[in-house]
Design an enzyme around this catalytic site. Structure first.
Site, PDB file in Angstrom:
ATOM      1  N   HIS A  55       1.079  -1.360  -0.399  1.00  0.00           N
ATOM      2  CA  HIS A  55      -0.088  -0.135  -0.507  1.00  0.00           C
ATOM      3  C   HIS A  55       0.682   1.090   0.341  1.00  0.00           C
ATOM      4  O   HIS A  55       1.724   1.436   0.586  1.00  0.00           O
ATOM      5  CB  HIS A  55      -0.797   0.180   1.608  1.00  0.00           C
ATOM      6  N   GLU A  57       1.189   3.860   1.828  1.00  0.00           N
ATOM      7  CA  GLU A  57       1.581   4.391   2.727  1.00  0.00           C
ATOM      8  C   GLU A  57       3.054   3.106   3.765  1.00  0.00           C
ATOM      9  O   GLU A  57       4.549   3.690   3.800  1.00  0.00           O
ATOM     10  CB  GLU A  57       0.832   4.319   4.319  1.00  0.00           C
ATOM     11  N   CYS A  85      -6.220   2.369   6.457  1.00  0.00           N
ATOM     12  CA  CYS A  85      -6.510   0.667   6.320  1.00  0.00           C
ATOM     13  C   CYS A  85      -5.635   1.150   7.758  1.00  0.00           C
ATOM     14  O   CYS A  85      -4.706   0.897   8.491  1.00  0.00           O
ATOM     15  CB  CYS A  85      -6.145  -0.507   5.335  1.00  0.00           C
ATOM     16  N   CYS A  88      -1.978   0.107   7.358  1.00  0.00           N
ATOM     17  CA  CYS A  88      -1.312   0.808   7.153  1.00  0.00           C
ATOM     18  C   CYS A  88      -0.864   1.435   8.160  1.00  0.00           C
ATOM     19  O   CYS A  88      -0.093   2.591   9.062  1.00  0.00           O
ATOM     20  CB  CYS A  88      -1.306   1.520   5.951  1.00  0.00           C
TER      21      CYS A  88
END
Lengths: 158, 158
Positions: A55, A57, A85, A88
């Protein structure tokens, strides 16, 4: 809102937009800022790198730590184009930055079929009520590693 | 408990113990199993790789996806020597394995000063009550990426 905040977030948003335009991954971008400068960027690379953890991040945090040669983001701020999320957000807590800014909300992500909201709900449930089959086994054997960690004279805490 | 379950978890535990003995990282190991065979292993590498996301489960998931050349762990089971922290549990949900087994609990981890329990509590709180300063900005600008994602004809969903 001060000019820096806005500029940094607009860069995270620009990354999120170009990632979609290029067909390179999900609509998410992230930058890490230290002392008024962007030190790392990340975009969602799940499908292009075959890595469900890639992801924006996570990628940005890994890049920032590589740039700083450390596993902690003291004095750093994270700008994510979407509310992180749970994966993250957990990574952000472990990296220990000073501040987190985000733009789109997790409800916005849910509205375009991303599982963030579902995962938030699952994590908050007791293990036995989760949709993911989960079972604890062999705790007594596993405790040995924790005992050794406590007694270790060579460990590096984090 | 069947023999397979026990063998796979004992391998995750063995990894967690040797990681401490070697001074290579925290007391955590993980294996990913598919069709009765271990296809990937992971140990905690936070301090040795300067990567706060390099928990055993994340490392094992990334290795498993690389081995299978996919971003989803369909038909796989994950054996973690400790109950996953929110970051790793989130990663597990994104990877979508069939089952999760763990040995030590998050309370056991908290007892040796790992932040798992603290992060579980933080994630469950509304944004404005968290210890990590968090602020939403520029949502309207960020929605552009989500709109483009919805309209994209080249996207690969995940």
């Amino acid at each position: 809102m001060n000019k820096g905040l806005s500029e940094f977030m607009m860069e995270a948003i620009r990354l999120s937009v170009s990632n979609v335009e290029e067909g390179a991954g999900g609509p998410f971008g992230c930058v890490v800022v230290k002392e008024g400068k962007i030190i790392a960027r990340g975009v969602n690379q799940v499908t292009t790198s075959n890595d469900p953890t890639a992801h924006a991040e996570i990628v940005a945090i890994r890049n920032a730590c590589a740039a700083l040669n450390t596993f902690q983001l003291d004095g750093c701020d994270i700008y994510a184009s979407c509310e992180p999320c749970p994966m993250c957000l957990g990574a952000i807590y472990w990296a220990r930055p000073d501040k987190l800014f985000y733009a789109n909300s997790k409800e916005d992500a849910a509205a375009i079929q991303f599982d963030d909201q579902f995962i938030y709900e699952e994590i908050a449930k007791p293990v036995e009520e989760r949709k993911l089959f989960t079972q604890q086994i062999l705790r007594d054997a596993a405790l040995e590693a924790f005992k050794k960690w406590t007694e270790s004279t060579i460990k590096k805490e984090y």
